[in-house]
Scaffold this motif. Structure first.
Motif, PDB file in Angstrom:
ATOM      1  N   ARG A  48      -5.692   8.990  -6.320  1.00  0.00           N
ATOM      2  CA  ARG A  48      -5.103   7.778  -7.209  1.00  0.00           C
ATOM      3  C   ARG A  48      -4.390   6.774  -6.569  1.00  0.00           C
ATOM      4  O   ARG A  48      -4.431   5.638  -7.156  1.00  0.00           O
ATOM      5  CB  ARG A  48      -3.944   8.822  -7.841  1.00  0.00           C
ATOM      6  N   TYR A  49      -3.761   7.032  -5.342  1.00  0.00           N
ATOM      7  CA  TYR A  49      -3.424   5.862  -4.696  1.00  0.00           C
ATOM      8  C   TYR A  49      -4.465   5.117  -3.953  1.00  0.00           C
ATOM      9  O   TYR A  49      -4.115   3.835  -4.127  1.00  0.00           O
ATOM     10  CB  TYR A  49      -2.676   6.405  -3.409  1.00  0.00           C
ATOM     11  N   CYS A  50      -5.607   5.592  -3.759  1.00  0.00           N
ATOM     12  CA  CYS A  50      -6.699   4.535  -3.266  1.00  0.00           C
ATOM     13  C   CYS A  50      -7.003   3.541  -4.522  1.00  0.00           C
ATOM     14  O   CYS A  50      -7.322   2.468  -4.453  1.00  0.00           O
ATOM     15  CB  CYS A  50      -8.036   5.301  -3.052  1.00  0.00           C
ATOM     16  N   SER A  52       0.943  -1.213   0.020  1.00  0.00           N
ATOM     17  CA  SER A  52       0.002   0.004  -0.125  1.00  0.00           C
ATOM     18  C   SER A  52       0.915   1.163  -0.005  1.00  0.00           C
ATOM     19  O   SER A  52       1.884   1.242   0.901  1.00  0.00           O
ATOM     20  CB  SER A  52      -0.933   0.024   1.305  1.00  0.00           C
ATOM     21  N   SER A  53       0.446   2.320  -0.865  1.00  0.00           N
ATOM     22  CA  SER A  53       1.205   3.512  -0.847  1.00  0.00           C
ATOM     23  C   SER A  53       1.461   4.173   0.607  1.00  0.00           C
ATOM     24  O   SER A  53       0.460   4.171   1.181  1.00  0.00           O
ATOM     25  CB  SER A  53       0.393   4.613  -1.678  1.00  0.00           C
ATOM     26  N   GLY A  54       2.637   4.287   0.858  1.00  0.00           N
ATOM     27  CA  GLY A  54       2.825   4.970   2.183  1.00  0.00           C
ATOM     28  C   GLY A  54       2.651   3.807   3.076  1.00  0.00           C
ATOM     29  O   GLY A  54       2.580   4.417   4.606  1.00  0.00           O
ATOM     30  N   GLY A 107       6.486  -0.554  -5.748  1.00  0.00           N
ATOM     31  CA  GLY A 107       5.730   0.193  -6.468  1.00  0.00           C
ATOM     32  C   GLY A 107       6.058   1.701  -6.393  1.00  0.00           C
ATOM     33  O   GLY A 107       6.649   2.065  -5.266  1.00  0.00           O
ATOM     34  N   ILE A 108       5.895   2.412  -7.428  1.00  0.00           N
ATOM     35  CA  ILE A 108       6.299   3.719  -7.431  1.00  0.00           C
ATOM     36  C   ILE A 108       5.167   4.733  -8.022  1.00  0.00           C
ATOM     37  O   ILE A 108       4.735   4.841  -9.082  1.00  0.00           O
ATOM     38  CB  ILE A 108       7.467   4.165  -8.445  1.00  0.00           C
ATOM     39  N   GLY A 109       4.585   5.340  -6.917  1.00  0.00           N
ATOM     40  CA  GLY A 109       3.363   6.162  -7.287  1.00  0.00           C
ATOM     41  C   GLY A 109       3.923   7.679  -7.356  1.00  0.00           C
ATOM     42  O   GLY A 109       3.005   8.454  -7.848  1.00  0.00           O
ATOM     43  N   CYS A 110       5.185   7.994  -6.850  1.00  0.00           N
ATOM     44  CA  CYS A 110       5.663   9.429  -6.823  1.00  0.00           C
ATOM     45  C   CYS A 110       6.396   9.503  -7.913  1.00  0.00           C
ATOM     46  O   CYS A 110       7.587   9.055  -8.195  1.00  0.00           O
ATOM     47  CB  CYS A 110       6.544   9.669  -5.602  1.00  0.00           C
ATOM     48  N   LEU A 165      -5.004   2.661  -7.033  1.00  0.00           N
ATOM     49  CA  LEU A 165      -3.954   1.863  -7.204  1.00  0.00           C
ATOM     50  C   LEU A 165      -4.039   0.825  -6.361  1.00  0.00           C
ATOM     51  O   LEU A 165      -4.009  -0.395  -6.510  1.00  0.00           O
ATOM     52  CB  LEU A 165      -2.575   2.410  -7.368  1.00  0.00           C
ATOM     53  N   ASP A 166      -4.263   1.221  -5.073  1.00  0.00           N
ATOM     54  CA  ASP A 166      -4.351   0.401  -4.066  1.00  0.00           C
ATOM     55  C   ASP A 166      -5.406  -0.768  -4.153  1.00  0.00           C
ATOM     56  O   ASP A 166      -5.284  -2.233  -4.018  1.00  0.00           O
ATOM     57  CB  ASP A 166      -4.434   0.884  -2.628  1.00  0.00           C
ATOM     58  N   SER A 167      -6.389  -0.322  -4.600  1.00  0.00           N
ATOM     59  CA  SER A 167      -7.576  -1.329  -4.726  1.00  0.00           C
ATOM     60  C   SER A 167      -7.399  -2.246  -5.864  1.00  0.00           C
ATOM     61  O   SER A 167      -7.704  -3.527  -5.832  1.00  0.00           O
ATOM     62  CB  SER A 167      -9.016  -0.495  -4.984  1.00  0.00           C
TER      63      SER A 167
END
Ligand SMILES: Cc1cc2nc3c(=O)[nH]c(=O)nc-3n(C[C@H](O)[C@H](O)[C@H](O)COP(=O)(O)O)c2cc1C
Length: 533
Positions: free
Chosen positions: A183-185, A115-117, A481-484, A187-189
């Motif tokens: 966006r992170y929610c 999960s992001s962060g 994962g790279i969300g940034c 991607l996480d889902s």
């Protein structure tokens, strides 16, 4: 009436496009988000329901023999009956705790899904059919205590098979990521959806997406109920039902709506936020939960995972995001193709069809492949689109690292520095053996399917990310994962001038450096100690 509907849709699309632009990180400045973080205010990653009856689940024996890692991607095992043991295993490998990290006085848990962060916005609700172990009803998965919390008992004929509703607490992400958090929610889902499908395969089960309106989904998992007032809201993401099970969702929703017998109160996750991120909140409130894409169905024969070091259970339990990579570690050609194989259309159960996401690769250190930039189109139409839109290096050369794996070479170069710069100066993108950026078809799907397409593209990218995590773990390697990343920087690199493609996610893979913070504590050591006492 039709004109009004068209206008409403148009303005929702304008709002979406404005949100997308607002939530881009740019070289000149990051997307709006908090300037400082008070770690004491971080929303709790675990939600529970005070006063709800609890059903304990037997802890699975993680050391038990398991199928080859290939089953996570394709193949069919003999389906197991739905019992406390099979449900427990399913939840444990779909979303349960797998390890704890410790640094000084701090300890935090890791899960089967990344999960992001590590903020874990997702919650899972289950619709369970009646059995001698539980009544038919709506249940919440309490991840920390690996148990079910009963929210509502339903009449025995309303639920005939296991279904899942995935939801997100936007506030958990917004606390750290501000406007980009939606966006992170998504991607996480996508990661969560993929991991549910991989874990289901270990039980011989397969889920399919069951589209339904967001109001209906909110009703059947109870997140629209008055007891949520004053606690962080959840928004519905998806409904999954076991393939071939029958579900009368309208009838179910009616029963849930009419019942006055919901049990438990959702816990508050943190103090009231000082700052609100209104654009992502407004967008989250408009998203629907219908999906036009479907989960890929894979051949029932299982293909062994080439070069696997771990079996299926170990692959899930030992999946970790690396925080640093050994830049001297050269991937063998077979490792590289085993890593990318699950991204090829139709070869993994953790994919959506039709395909909407393609790949840009920064190859840093792979045997028999010159370092440089490569494209991996995932469909014929995607191939044509990439060729027409990525105009900076038009002289494309086809290369085949494995017979069925076709890449388009853009440029031979050392791209370590560029990859790190584009990924918000994160060194993982430079020290990995390969870093991928996911390019989503954007304008056309948005025009045809509106907001649904946006959600779908991010979820598809999250699912591809989960394939990469599991494939690297099976190989004894790591991924992150790279969300940034700087969105338009990636577009400029390729010469993309319009919005027919947009970068939505990134991923680094290679041999991770040992993370000293990973403690020896197993995910559920706290429950095992109690059970053993
Ligand atoms: C959507 C998404 C975006 C992420 N973005 C980053 C990132 O930009 N940089 C990074 O170092 N890790 C990133 N991660 C990795 C998370 O930090 C990691 O999953 C989390 O800390 C939990 O650790 P685990 O994956 O080992 O369970 C991302 C993960 C996800 C799912």
């Amino acid at each position: 009436m039709a004109v009004l509907a068209a206008n409403t849709q148009t303005s929702a699309m304008e709002q979406l496009r404005a949100y997308h632009e607002l939530s881009k990180h740019r070289f000149e400045g990051y997307a709006p988000g908090p300037e400082t973080l008070d770690w004491d205010d971080q929303p709790n990653v675990f939600r529970s329901f005070d006063g709800a009856p609890r059903i304990a689940l037997p802890l699975p024996d993680d050391r038990a023999d398991a199928a080859d890692a290939g089953i996570l991607f394709s193949g069919q095992l003999e389906p197991r009956a739905l019992t406390p043991a099979s449900l427990s295993e399913f939840l444990r490998y779909a979303a349960g705790l797998t390890a704890w990290k410790a640094f000084g006085p701090d300890r935090w848990s890791l899960r089967a899904n990344p999960s992001s962060g590590n903020l874990h916005p997702g919650e899972i609700y289950l619709l369970l059919p009646a059995s001698s172990h539980w009544a038919a009803g709506v249940y919440h998965y309490d991840v920390l205590n690996h148990c079910l919390e009963q929210r509502l008992e339903l009449s025995a004929d309303s639920v005939t098979g296991l279904s899942l509703v995935l939801t997100s607490v936007l506030q958990r992400e917004a606390w750290k990521y501000g406007e980009r958090s939606l966006r992170y929610c998504l991607l996480d889902s996508g990661h969560q959806l993929a991991q549910c499908q991989a874990s289901a395969a270990l039980q011989g089960w397969t889920f399919e997406l069951a589209g339904s309106d967001r109001d209906v989904l909110a009703t059947i998992c109870g997140i629209d109920r008055p007891e949520y007032q004053g606690v962080e809201a959840e928004h519905p993401e998806l409904l999954l039902k076991l393939t071939d099970s029958v579900m009368d969702i309208a009838k179910l929703a009616e029963e849930c709506r009419a019942s006055g017998d919901w049990k438990g109160t959702p816990s508050r996750l943190g103090p009231r936020p000082l700052q609100r991120w209104r654009e992502c909140e407004a967008m989250a409130g408009q998203f629907d939960t219908q999906m036009s894409a479907q989960l890929v169905s894979v051949p029932s024969e299982m293909a062994e995972f080439a070069n696997a070091e771990l079996n299926a259970r170990q692959t899930v339990l030992q999946r970790r995001s690396a925080q640093g990579y050994d830049n001297n570690r050269r991937l063998k050609c077979e490792e590289f193709s085993a890593l990318l194989r699950p991204l090829m259309p139709g070869l993994s159960r953790m994919q959506l069809e039709p395909v909407g996401v393609h790949l840009l690769l920064f190859v840093h250190n792979v045997e028999e492949l010159e370092p440089g930039l490569y494209l991996m189109p995932r469909s014929e139409s995607g191939d044509a689109l990439l060729r027409s839109v990525c105009t900076r290096w038009p002289a494309l050369q086809e290369v085949y690292p494995a017979p069925e794996l076709r890449l388009l070479k853009l440029k031979t170069a050392n791209t370590r520095k560029a990859a790190a710069q584009l990924c918000c100066n994160q060194m993982i993108a430079a020290s990995s053996a390969v870093t991928l950026m996911m390019l989503a078809e954007f304008d056309a799907p948005l025009q045809h399917q509106g907001l649904t397409a946006y959600q779908q593209l991010y979820r598809e990218a999250g699912m591809l990310g989960q394939n990469l995590y599991l494939a690297s773990s099976a190989l004894g390697l790591n991924g992150t994962g790279i969300g940034c990343f700087f969105d338009d920087g990636v577009h400029q690199l390729l010469g993309i001038e319009d919005q027919s493609l947009q970068v939505v996610y990134g991923f680094a893979a290679g041999e991770g450096l040992k993370d000293e913070r990973v403690s020896g504590m197993s995910g559920y050591h706290h429950l095992r100690e109690v059970a053993d006492a």
